[in-house]
Scaffold this motif. Structure first.
Motif, PDB file in Angstrom:
ATOM      1  N   ALA A 209      22.491 -24.989 -11.635  1.00 47.68           N
ATOM      2  CA  ALA A 209      22.674 -24.984 -10.187  1.00 47.68           C
ATOM      3  C   ALA A 209      21.330 -24.974  -9.470  1.00 47.68           C
ATOM      4  O   ALA A 209      21.123 -25.704  -8.488  1.00 47.68           O
ATOM      5  N   HIS A 212      19.704 -28.542  -9.932  1.00 49.45           N
ATOM      6  CA  HIS A 212      20.346 -29.706  -9.322  1.00 49.45           C
ATOM      7  C   HIS A 212      20.783 -29.465  -7.871  1.00 49.45           C
ATOM      8  O   HIS A 212      20.556 -30.313  -7.018  1.00 49.45           O
ATOM      9  N   ALA A 213      21.426 -28.345  -7.613  1.00 47.74           N
ATOM     10  CA  ALA A 213      21.909 -28.078  -6.251  1.00 47.74           C
ATOM     11  C   ALA A 213      20.775 -27.623  -5.348  1.00 47.74           C
ATOM     12  O   ALA A 213      20.699 -28.019  -4.179  1.00 47.74           O
ATOM     13  N   GLN A 216      20.303 -27.864  -1.273  1.00 46.80           N
ATOM     14  CA  GLN A 216      21.057 -28.930  -0.620  1.00 46.80           C
ATOM     15  C   GLN A 216      22.373 -28.387  -0.055  1.00 46.80           C
ATOM     16  O   GLN A 216      23.155 -27.788  -0.797  1.00 46.80           O
ATOM     17  N   GLY A 219      25.312 -29.350  -2.017  1.00 45.67           N
ATOM     18  CA  GLY A 219      25.295 -28.924  -3.397  1.00 45.67           C
ATOM     19  C   GLY A 219      25.302 -30.077  -4.385  1.00 45.67           C
ATOM     20  O   GLY A 219      24.756 -31.150  -4.117  1.00 45.67           O
ATOM     21  N   TRP A 220      25.955 -29.845  -5.515  1.00 48.86           N
ATOM     22  CA  TRP A 220      25.964 -30.818  -6.616  1.00 48.86           C
ATOM     23  C   TRP A 220      27.291 -30.714  -7.339  1.00 48.86           C
ATOM     24  O   TRP A 220      27.930 -29.650  -7.322  1.00 48.86           O
ATOM     25  N   ARG A 221      27.708 -31.798  -7.996  1.00 54.77           N
ATOM     26  CA  ARG A 221      28.988 -31.836  -8.694  1.00 54.77           C
ATOM     27  C   ARG A 221      28.824 -32.333 -10.124  1.00 54.77           C
ATOM     28  O   ARG A 221      28.057 -33.254 -10.368  1.00 54.77           O
ATOM     29  N   TYR A 256      24.501 -18.868  -5.184  1.00 55.22           N
ATOM     30  CA  TYR A 256      25.314 -20.076  -5.302  1.00 55.22           C
ATOM     31  C   TYR A 256      26.798 -19.751  -5.304  1.00 55.22           C
ATOM     32  O   TYR A 256      27.228 -18.729  -5.855  1.00 55.22           O
ATOM     33  N   ARG A 273      27.199 -24.976  -4.744  1.00 53.00           N
ATOM     34  CA  ARG A 273      26.583 -25.018  -3.408  1.00 53.00           C
ATOM     35  C   ARG A 273      25.768 -23.756  -3.174  1.00 53.00           C
ATOM     36  O   ARG A 273      26.177 -22.662  -3.575  1.00 53.00           O
ATOM     37  N   THR A 361      26.120 -35.745  -7.603  1.00 49.39           N
ATOM     38  CA  THR A 361      26.329 -35.246  -6.258  1.00 49.39           C
ATOM     39  C   THR A 361      26.742 -36.403  -5.389  1.00 49.39           C
ATOM     40  O   THR A 361      26.643 -37.543  -5.757  1.00 49.39           O
TER      41      THR A 361
END
Length: 371
Positions: A209, A212-213, A216, A219-221, A256, A273, A361
């Motif tokens: 997390a 990558h997130a 932001q 966030g990221w998926r 997060y 996120r 993301t």
């Protein structure tokens, strides 16, 4: 000149200037490559099976010595501490070196451990695993492809008095790790609450997390199946997914929020996120947070399961850099995955590799981007 020649077999410590660890507390920072790829076992039980991972042209292979097992994600706290020390010293204009001198007390306090006799014993076990674990990787190979091989610690030594009292410790870091820390583009500040996470998958998820997130807002998926391969976990995918759902329900990651949402077909996405978006801060890659400590949110998790995780073990327990009462609480020591994300030997490599197809993301319900 003959006087300048290094005698054969001489320790690296004889030709490196020592770096004396800073006495004060320093902000924790982690190395991006270690956050991104599966370099460590996520289980508290001893793991002998190697990690064999491939993503595009990048390969990571990690091998254990049966006596010690693979270095674990808890052992990696020593490397986080070392990276934090190096950057803090560099911030102060203090010369650094791969050759560390420190007291066990300094290290244990910094990574949130106790300082009793058992903790010193666990520390030595962690150092032994870091030294005996062999890593082969093509990460950061430059213009020309080449594979590098190293151990997380080249050598270490305990300094004791004649009465057996421990006065200090020394170790030498590999150049691959040292150069990756000094390149500040490859380092991220992390929340000190990371050290309080007791589960291997929880710790690994936080690093994913954070990498990558980041900060932001969207966030990221990741698809759960992609995360399973990316983790190099030995647990079956069904058990891994249940574990992830339990983590989403508890929301333990500092800074997060985790959610589950449906993806395409039968795929399930894990959304990461930041719980607080910090505005006006300098880039966290090169400077620690100073005032605001971000914590977990009490937002309700989406799509979690109430199923209780099963606990199975296939390997004997080992001394780990964690309190004894929590060593039994491993949920990631399952038998080898039927998906063959990793394997025990050097057999059919097509079955051994876990292929990373990339991070993800984008729009909330849009296609996943891979990492």
């Amino acid at each position: 000149m003959a006087g300048n020649r290094r005698p054969l077999g001489m320790s690296e410590r004889a030709r490196l200037d020592p770096f004396e660890a800073l006495g004060e507390s320093v902000p924790p920072r982690d190395q991006r490559d270690l956050m991104e790829r599966p370099f460590f076992s996520l289980a508290k039980a001893r793991r002998i099976a190697p990690i064999l991972y491939k993503s595009g042209e990048t390969e990571v292979q990690v091998y254990a010595v049966p006596e010690h097992g693979l270095a674990t994600i808890w052992d990696a706290d020593i490397l986080i501490w070392a990276a934090s020390q190096l950057l803090a010293a560099d911030d102060r204009g203090v010369p650094t070196s791969r050759f560390f001198r420190f007291t066990p007390y300094q290290l244990l306090i910094a990574i949130g451990r106790g300082t009793g006799a058992r903790n010193y014993l666990l520390l030595k076990g962690a150092l032994s695993r870091l030294q005996s674990t062999v890593v082969r990787t093509t990460i950061r190979h430059g213009e020309h492809w080449r594979r590098q091989q190293f151990s997380w610690i080249n050598e270490w030594e305990e300094l004791t008095t004649r009465t057996g009292r421990i006065e200090g410790m020394e170790f030498v870091l590999p150049d691959w790790f040292y150069q990756g820390v000094l390149d500040r583009r490859l380092v991220l500040a992390i929340d000190p609450g990371y050290f309080r996470l007791s589960g291997g998958i929880e710790r690994w998820l936080y690093r994913i997390a954070r990498k990558h997130a980041g900060r932001q807002p969207n966030g990221w998926r990741f698809e759960l199946r992609h995360l399973h391969a990316k983790s190099a976990s030995q647990s079956r995918f069904s058990d891994f997914a249940l574990h992830i759902r339990g983590i989403v329900r508890r929301q333990p990651l500092p800074g997060y929020i985790l959610e589950l949402e449906p993806g395409s077909g039968s795929n399930v996405l894990l959304v990461m996120r930041p719980s607080v978006i910090e505005i006006g801060w300098r880039p966290v890659d090169n400077s620690p947070r100073r005032n605001s400590r971000i914590g977990t949110s009490d937002a309700t998790a989406i799509g979690t399961s109430n199923a209780i995780l099963s606990v199975l073990r296939t390997h004997g327990s080992q001394l780990n850099l964690w309190s004894g009462s929590e060593i039994r609480d491993s949920k990631d020591s399952k038998s080898e995955s039927k998906d063959k994300v990793e394997a025990r030997g050097a057999g059919d490599k097509s079955a051994f590799r876990s292929v990373d197809r990339g991070p993800a993301t984008g729009p909330r319900n849009g296609p996943e981007r891979r990492s």
